[in-house]
Write a protein that holds these residues in place. Structure first.
Motif, PDB file in Angstrom:
ATOM      1  N   GLN A 275       1.008  -1.175   0.084  1.00  0.00           N
ATOM      2  CA  GLN A 275       0.052   0.157   0.046  1.00  0.00           C
ATOM      3  C   GLN A 275       1.023   1.104   0.254  1.00  0.00           C
ATOM      4  O   GLN A 275       0.903   1.471   1.100  1.00  0.00           O
ATOM      5  CB  GLN A 275      -0.798   0.004   1.373  1.00  0.00           C
ATOM      6  N   PRO A 276       1.227   1.741  -0.876  1.00  0.00           N
ATOM      7  CA  PRO A 276       2.405   2.755  -1.406  1.00  0.00           C
ATOM      8  C   PRO A 276       2.188   4.276  -0.460  1.00  0.00           C
ATOM      9  O   PRO A 276       2.779   4.892  -0.368  1.00  0.00           O
ATOM     10  CB  PRO A 276       2.530   2.956  -2.735  1.00  0.00           C
ATOM     11  N   GLU A 277       0.582   4.662  -0.422  1.00  0.00           N
ATOM     12  CA  GLU A 277       0.108   5.581  -0.276  1.00  0.00           C
ATOM     13  C   GLU A 277       0.659   7.003  -1.110  1.00  0.00           C
ATOM     14  O   GLU A 277       0.475   7.938  -0.353  1.00  0.00           O
ATOM     15  CB  GLU A 277       0.955   5.666   1.755  1.00  0.00           C
ATOM     16  N   ILE A 278       0.105   6.570  -2.307  1.00  0.00           N
ATOM     17  CA  ILE A 278       1.308   7.823  -3.165  1.00  0.00           C
ATOM     18  C   ILE A 278       0.548   7.624  -4.057  1.00  0.00           C
ATOM     19  O   ILE A 278       0.248   6.228  -5.312  1.00  0.00           O
ATOM     20  CB  ILE A 278       3.052   7.825  -3.311  1.00  0.00           C
ATOM     21  N   GLU A 279      -0.269   8.674  -5.177  1.00  0.00           N
ATOM     22  CA  GLU A 279      -0.568   8.224  -6.066  1.00  0.00           C
ATOM     23  C   GLU A 279       0.501   8.599  -7.634  1.00  0.00           C
ATOM     24  O   GLU A 279       1.768   9.017  -7.312  1.00  0.00           O
ATOM     25  CB  GLU A 279      -1.353   9.319  -6.448  1.00  0.00           C
ATOM     26  N   TYR A 280      -0.010   7.401  -8.312  1.00  0.00           N
ATOM     27  CA  TYR A 280       0.931   7.140  -9.844  1.00  0.00           C
ATOM     28  C   TYR A 280       0.141   7.560 -10.772  1.00  0.00           C
ATOM     29  O   TYR A 280       0.875   8.055 -11.605  1.00  0.00           O
ATOM     30  CB  TYR A 280       1.845   6.103  -9.454  1.00  0.00           C
ATOM     31  N   PHE A 281      -1.083   6.724 -10.871  1.00  0.00           N
ATOM     32  CA  PHE A 281      -2.100   6.972 -11.925  1.00  0.00           C
ATOM     33  C   PHE A 281      -2.507   7.894 -11.833  1.00  0.00           C
ATOM     34  O   PHE A 281      -3.902   8.213 -10.688  1.00  0.00           O
ATOM     35  CB  PHE A 281      -2.758   5.776 -12.402  1.00  0.00           C
ATOM     36  N   TYR A 325      -1.190  -5.232 -10.553  1.00  0.00           N
ATOM     37  CA  TYR A 325      -2.172  -5.140 -10.084  1.00  0.00           C
ATOM     38  C   TYR A 325      -2.326  -4.143  -9.020  1.00  0.00           C
ATOM     39  O   TYR A 325      -1.868  -4.139  -8.101  1.00  0.00           O
ATOM     40  CB  TYR A 325      -3.336  -5.900  -9.117  1.00  0.00           C
ATOM     41  N   TYR A 326      -3.317  -3.086  -9.651  1.00  0.00           N
ATOM     42  CA  TYR A 326      -3.410  -2.005  -9.006  1.00  0.00           C
ATOM     43  C   TYR A 326      -4.492  -1.515  -8.900  1.00  0.00           C
ATOM     44  O   TYR A 326      -6.100  -1.292  -9.678  1.00  0.00           O
ATOM     45  CB  TYR A 326      -2.558  -0.625  -9.662  1.00  0.00           C
ATOM     46  N   LYS A 327      -5.528  -0.627  -7.238  1.00  0.00           N
ATOM     47  CA  LYS A 327      -6.831  -0.375  -7.314  1.00  0.00           C
ATOM     48  C   LYS A 327      -6.503   0.976  -6.331  1.00  0.00           C
ATOM     49  O   LYS A 327      -6.010   1.067  -4.924  1.00  0.00           O
ATOM     50  CB  LYS A 327      -7.731  -1.304  -6.636  1.00  0.00           C
ATOM     51  N   LYS A 328      -7.212   1.798  -6.741  1.00  0.00           N
ATOM     52  CA  LYS A 328      -7.816   3.412  -6.170  1.00  0.00           C
ATOM     53  C   LYS A 328      -8.936   3.474  -6.174  1.00  0.00           C
ATOM     54  O   LYS A 328      -9.793   2.612  -7.311  1.00  0.00           O
ATOM     55  CB  LYS A 328      -6.553   3.976  -6.079  1.00  0.00           C
ATOM     56  N   PRO A 329      -9.492   4.648  -5.468  1.00  0.00           N
ATOM     57  CA  PRO A 329     -11.411   4.446  -6.100  1.00  0.00           C
ATOM     58  C   PRO A 329     -11.124   5.822  -7.467  1.00  0.00           C
ATOM     59  O   PRO A 329     -10.198   6.143  -7.750  1.00  0.00           O
ATOM     60  CB  PRO A 329     -11.653   5.963  -4.889  1.00  0.00           C
ATOM     61  N   ARG A 330     -12.455   4.989  -8.237  1.00  0.00           N
ATOM     62  CA  ARG A 330     -11.848   4.980  -9.781  1.00  0.00           C
ATOM     63  C   ARG A 330     -11.359   4.784  -9.732  1.00  0.00           C
ATOM     64  O   ARG A 330     -10.792   5.661 -10.886  1.00  0.00           O
ATOM     65  CB  ARG A 330     -12.494   6.738  -9.738  1.00  0.00           C
ATOM     66  N   TRP A 331     -10.161   4.585 -10.252  1.00  0.00           N
ATOM     67  CA  TRP A 331      -9.191   3.598 -10.320  1.00  0.00           C
ATOM     68  C   TRP A 331      -8.690   2.550 -10.268  1.00  0.00           C
ATOM     69  O   TRP A 331      -8.730   2.030  -9.572  1.00  0.00           O
ATOM     70  CB  TRP A 331      -7.842   4.649 -10.931  1.00  0.00           C
ATOM     71  N   GLU A 332      -8.822   1.086 -11.265  1.00  0.00           N
ATOM     72  CA  GLU A 332      -8.345  -0.144 -11.661  1.00  0.00           C
ATOM     73  C   GLU A 332      -7.776  -0.229 -12.948  1.00  0.00           C
ATOM     74  O   GLU A 332      -7.449  -0.161 -13.837  1.00  0.00           O
ATOM     75  CB  GLU A 332      -9.217  -0.659 -11.005  1.00  0.00           C
ATOM     76  N   SER A 333      -6.327  -1.372 -12.688  1.00  0.00           N
ATOM     77  CA  SER A 333      -5.791  -1.337 -13.164  1.00  0.00           C
ATOM     78  C   SER A 333      -4.730  -2.623 -13.162  1.00  0.00           C
ATOM     79  O   SER A 333      -4.566  -3.740 -12.351  1.00  0.00           O
ATOM     80  CB  SER A 333      -3.890  -0.895 -13.560  1.00  0.00           C
ATOM     81  N   ILE A 367      -7.186  -0.847 -18.545  1.00  0.00           N
ATOM     82  CA  ILE A 367      -6.666  -0.295 -17.619  1.00  0.00           C
ATOM     83  C   ILE A 367      -8.336   0.773 -17.003  1.00  0.00           C
ATOM     84  O   ILE A 367      -9.195   0.664 -18.623  1.00  0.00           O
ATOM     85  CB  ILE A 367      -6.195   1.071 -17.723  1.00  0.00           C
ATOM     86  N   LYS A 368      -8.412   0.852 -16.417  1.00  0.00           N
ATOM     87  CA  LYS A 368     -10.147   0.933 -15.901  1.00  0.00           C
ATOM     88  C   LYS A 368     -10.491   1.903 -14.701  1.00  0.00           C
ATOM     89  O   LYS A 368      -9.578   2.467 -13.912  1.00  0.00           O
ATOM     90  CB  LYS A 368     -11.568   0.210 -15.390  1.00  0.00           C
ATOM     91  N   GLN A 376     -17.583   4.830 -17.302  1.00  0.00           N
ATOM     92  CA  GLN A 376     -15.961   4.686 -16.973  1.00  0.00           C
ATOM     93  C   GLN A 376     -15.257   4.374 -18.661  1.00  0.00           C
ATOM     94  O   GLN A 376     -16.162   3.764 -19.240  1.00  0.00           O
ATOM     95  CB  GLN A 376     -15.872   3.238 -16.182  1.00  0.00           C
ATOM     96  N   TYR A 377     -13.898   4.731 -18.430  1.00  0.00           N
ATOM     97  CA  TYR A 377     -13.235   4.936 -19.391  1.00  0.00           C
ATOM     98  C   TYR A 377     -12.261   3.250 -19.868  1.00  0.00           C
ATOM     99  O   TYR A 377     -12.048   3.227 -18.023  1.00  0.00           O
ATOM    100  CB  TYR A 377     -11.767   5.716 -19.079  1.00  0.00           C
ATOM    101  N   ILE A 378     -12.132   2.624 -20.683  1.00  0.00           N
ATOM    102  CA  ILE A 378     -11.628   0.990 -20.544  1.00  0.00           C
ATOM    103  C   ILE A 378     -10.637   1.400 -21.465  1.00  0.00           C
ATOM    104  O   ILE A 378     -10.750   2.020 -23.013  1.00  0.00           O
ATOM    105  CB  ILE A 378     -12.242   0.241 -19.971  1.00  0.00           C
ATOM    106  N   SER A 379      -9.456   1.348 -20.941  1.00  0.00           N
ATOM    107  CA  SER A 379      -8.128   0.995 -22.111  1.00  0.00           C
ATOM    108  C   SER A 379      -7.412  -0.069 -21.527  1.00  0.00           C
ATOM    109  O   SER A 379      -7.731  -0.842 -21.262  1.00  0.00           O
ATOM    110  CB  SER A 379      -7.053   2.005 -21.818  1.00  0.00           C
ATOM    111  N   SER A 380      -8.063  -1.175 -23.322  1.00  0.00           N
ATOM    112  CA  SER A 380      -7.113  -2.367 -23.416  1.00  0.00           C
ATOM    113  C   SER A 380      -5.910  -2.591 -24.035  1.00  0.00           C
ATOM    114  O   SER A 380      -6.124  -1.935 -25.135  1.00  0.00           O
ATOM    115  CB  SER A 380      -8.238  -3.303 -23.580  1.00  0.00           C
ATOM    116  N   TYR A 381      -5.537  -3.165 -23.354  1.00  0.00           N
ATOM    117  CA  TYR A 381      -3.637  -3.560 -24.678  1.00  0.00           C
ATOM    118  C   TYR A 381      -2.915  -4.956 -24.783  1.00  0.00           C
ATOM    119  O   TYR A 381      -3.225  -5.037 -23.429  1.00  0.00           O
ATOM    120  CB  TYR A 381      -2.166  -2.455 -23.833  1.00  0.00           C
TER     121      TYR A 381
END
Length: 725
Positions: A275-281, A325-333, A367-368, A376-381
């Motif tokens: 739990q990094p406690e810091i924004e990245y995306f 796997y990365y998750k925060k409110p309103r963001w999921e990767s 990425i959601k 929601q915006y969904i980007s897939s690769y």
């Protein structure tokens, strides 16, 4: 008074320790060319204790007095073996092995899987860490091993991965090979994440600095890192658990099982919760950081390897799965990567010194984002890459020619859409593919003075041609040379090289070459980025001193000057909510580096220091690169299991950039800061087969940089417990 008592304690303790163990060292050379043999097996026949020679042919290891009746054996494939009773061997001896032929059924003793291509390339500054040094450091983090090396900088963290930069390069300009397999492809940004490589499983780590390499340096403007795994032909297993700052939970383990005398299977796994406690995306990548206690990450990777040794060849297979796997409110990767490879090295029919490798990589990334409401915006690769590589070494009188041919196919499918409960809008679609054929060769010639056989030299000429389907062909050339001067106590190696390198844009960079608001429902992009080019030149001196009857075993010294010019540089710039690739500008980099290290002081202590100076013309193209970087490191490992290592480092001023309120580029200066890493642990062996290791480590213990900038250098404390059989 306290200092005198402490010094007396260490001196007495060291004498007692020396009395319990014996060290042996020497150098191994080719009897004909007088060149050092890299990776020769050096071991005691009965106890099997031993090591392998480094790039200078040097070896050193420690054993107990119980092995004084044993015999020392030195072997190298294609050479006659050397055997001598331990009591008759003189320390710091130079051993010359004569070429010989393998006999059918002859036993092959293997300590590591060597990647000979790296040693056939143009000479560059190189740092080597062997299993013994890695174990002595006591650290379980690969970044700790690399940090004291001059010109090497570790960026990132357990969130976005620990990435390596060399001589001011970006992380995607360093090629990282694990047992000959390029692992850069496992990361979305084509920058290898070193945190997926278990330190406990490393037999040898080599850092080759600088560009202009013909064989393994495609796009590697900064350099190449070559990591060799341990190949154990005995049943073993390893388990480790760590916990610490930021709610870290880390579990890793491995096992090795010999199915026959020549067939071995190994497996490694790693789970990491953080739990990094810091924004990245997303947007904060280019702005001041803020805390967010709701962020959760989970990372896992699995390595499966199979090795089969023939009388004159080696076959291996490897499978790697890496997920993040990365998750925060309103963001999921979610990132899922799979890499499979197979390799054959040795003689085939009537062809000698042949190497064949095939690898396949597949990635599935999603990425959601949920900015507002239920939409929601969904980007897939989805990407796929296949590599086929064949190399062959040919002897030509006093030299060799190393040939390489490689074919690569890659494709990328990417989609971006806006989705809600009752509707969906497709914003962007692209399918891009590319094929590239590469041919390269390095001719090396070596000779020595007839009257002074301890002076030899090597000259190298390299040519490389890259033929992509989507761009212009590129022809690059490299030249280099070095001199080996060996004396009774000294080994001096001055070198010089000059070369040109090319780096083709990745398909991810090609997919986003401008603001996506201008693109709708395209099957492929009609704008292609041009290749990046680099011209580099460097010269330096590597020296080793082997004293007799001294309190230390050897001293290493390196000094280098280098320059690099980059053309058509590709950088990432944010456009709305996405990051687009922009090709702009050239820059020049000039630098100087130096390092010194004293090994095995009183057999169990070591100390060293390193520095680098960088002058970058355009810091906007290479941001967050300190102008100066210096470190002092040292430690010890005592026979009863106590070990300690520390690195004190200072990073000089660097330039950062970000976007202002009007979307304009702004720059700021990151002030110099200094910090310290420490590791202390205790190992204990039970029943002569089970080893328990308790360890505490602290990264950035002064906490001098904080959360402010993109690369997280926050205080990080960890405690771990491991079991090895």
């Amino acid at each position: 008074m306290q200092r005198k008592i402490l010094l007396l304690f260490f001196l007495v303790f060291s004498e007692l320790a020396i009395g319990q163990n014996i060290s042996i060292s020497g150098r191994v050379f080719d009897a004909s060319s007088k060149n050092p043999l890299v990776g020769a097996n050096v071991f005691l026949i009965q106890s099997r204790a031993g090591t392998s020679t480094d790039t200078d042919g040097y070896f050193h290891f420690t054993f107990t007095k119980n092995s004084l009746q044993d015999s020392l054996k030195i072997s190298f494939i294609g050479y006659q073996k050397y055997t001598i009773p331990v009591k008759q061997f003189q320390n710091n001896s130079v051993i010359y092995l004569k070429p010989g032929h393998m006999l059918l059924g002859q036993e092959i003793v293997v300590t590591s899987e060597r990647n000979d291509l790296l040693h056939q390339d143009i000479p560059h500054a190189k740092s080597v860490l062997k299993a013994e040094e890695i174990q002595q450091s006591g650290s379980s983090e690969i970044s700790d091993l690399l940090k004291p090396i001059a010109s090497v900088r570790i960026d990132g963290n357990d969130l976005d991965g620990r990435k390596i930069q060399i001589r001011g390069s970006n992380s995607d300009e360093v090629n990282v090979y694990l047992d000959g397999v390029l692992i850069n492809v496992l990361s979305f940004d084509n920058a290898a994440d070193l945190s997926i490589i278990p330190v406990e499983n490393i037999d040898r780590l080599e850092v080759v600095k600088g560009g202009g390499m013909a064989l393994l340096g495609n796009g590697a403007f900064g350099g190449v890192v070559n990591i060799t795994s341990r190949q154990s032909f005995k049943t073993s297993f390893f388990l480790k658990a760590k916990t610490g700052s930021f709610d870290t939970r880390y579990y890793t383990g491995s096992f090795s099982v010999p199915l026959t005398k020549k067939l071995n299977i190994g497996y490694f796994f790693q789970f990491n919760q953080f739990q990094p406690e810091i924004e990245y995306f997303p947007g904060e990548r280019y702005s001041v950081k803020t805390k967010n206690s709701s962020i959760k990450t989970f990372k896992q990777n699995h390595h499966l390897s199979i090795n089969y040794f023939l009388d004159d060849a080696h076959m291996s297979g490897k499978f790697i799965n890496y997920s993040f796997y990365y998750k925060k409110p309103r963001w999921e990767s979610s990132y899922k990567n799979y890499l499979a490879s197979g390799e054959y090295t040795g003689n085939f029919l009537n062809i000698t010194n042949l190497q064949f490798q095939i690898s396949e990589h597949f990635a599935d990334n999603i990425i959601k984002r949920k900015p507002v409401g239920s939409g929601q915006y969904i980007s897939s690769y989805q990407s796929n890459q296949m590599n086929i590589r064949i190399s062959k070494k040919v002897a030509v009188k006093e030299g060799h020619i190393q040939f390489l041919s490689e074919y690569m196919h890659s494709d990328l499918k990417t989609d971006t859409k806006v989705k809600d409960i009752n509707w969906q809008n497709n914003l962007y679609h692209a399918f891009i593919y590319d094929n590239r054929l590469t041919t390269a060769g390095v001719f090396s010639y070596s000779d020595h003075l007839k009257d002074l056989s301890n002076i030899s030299w090597e000259t190298f000429i390299g040519l490389r041609g890259d033929f992509p389907a989507s761009s212009n062909a590129a022809f690059t050339n490299m030249v280099g040379g070095r001199i080996n001067y060996t004396m009774e106590h000294w080994q001096l190696t001055p070198y010089l090289n000059y070369g040109k390198s090319v780096k083709y844009p990745s398909l991810t960079q090609q997919a986003y070459t401008r603001d996506i608001s201008d693109i709708r429902q395209k099957d492929s992009v009609d704008v292609r980025l041009e290749p990046e080019y680099s011209r580099s030149m460097e010269g330096g001196l590597s020296a080793k001193y082997f004293p007799s009857n001294a309190i230390y075993h050897n001293l290493e010294f390196n000094a280098d000057l280098f320059s690099r010019s980059i053309y058509n540089s590709i950088i990432q710039r944010p456009f709305d909510d996405l990051i687009a690739s922009v090709q702009q500008g050239n820059t020049n980099i000039f630098g100087a580096e130096g390092s010194i290290k004293i090994n095995n002081i009183f057999n169990y202590f070591y100390a060293g220091a390193s520095f680098i100076f960088l002058d970058i013309d355009n810091p906007l193209l290479y941001s967050y690169k300190p102008k100066t970087n210096a470190s002092v490191h040292g430690g010890f490992a005592f026979p009863f299991g106590l070990y300690f290592s520390s690195t004190y480092f200072r990073e000089g001023e660097s330039t950062a950039w970000y976007y202002g309120a009007e979307n304009e580029i702004k720059t700021t200066k990151i002030k110099p800061f200094e910090d310290m890493d420490i590791t202390i642990g205790l190992k204990h062996r039970f029943f002569n087969s089970i080893e328990i290791d308790a360890q505490f480590s602290g990264k950035n213990i002064f906490d001098n940089s904080g959360f402010k900038y993109y690369y997280l250098k926050k205080r990080f404390l960890l405690a771990s417990l491991s079991l090895r059989y």
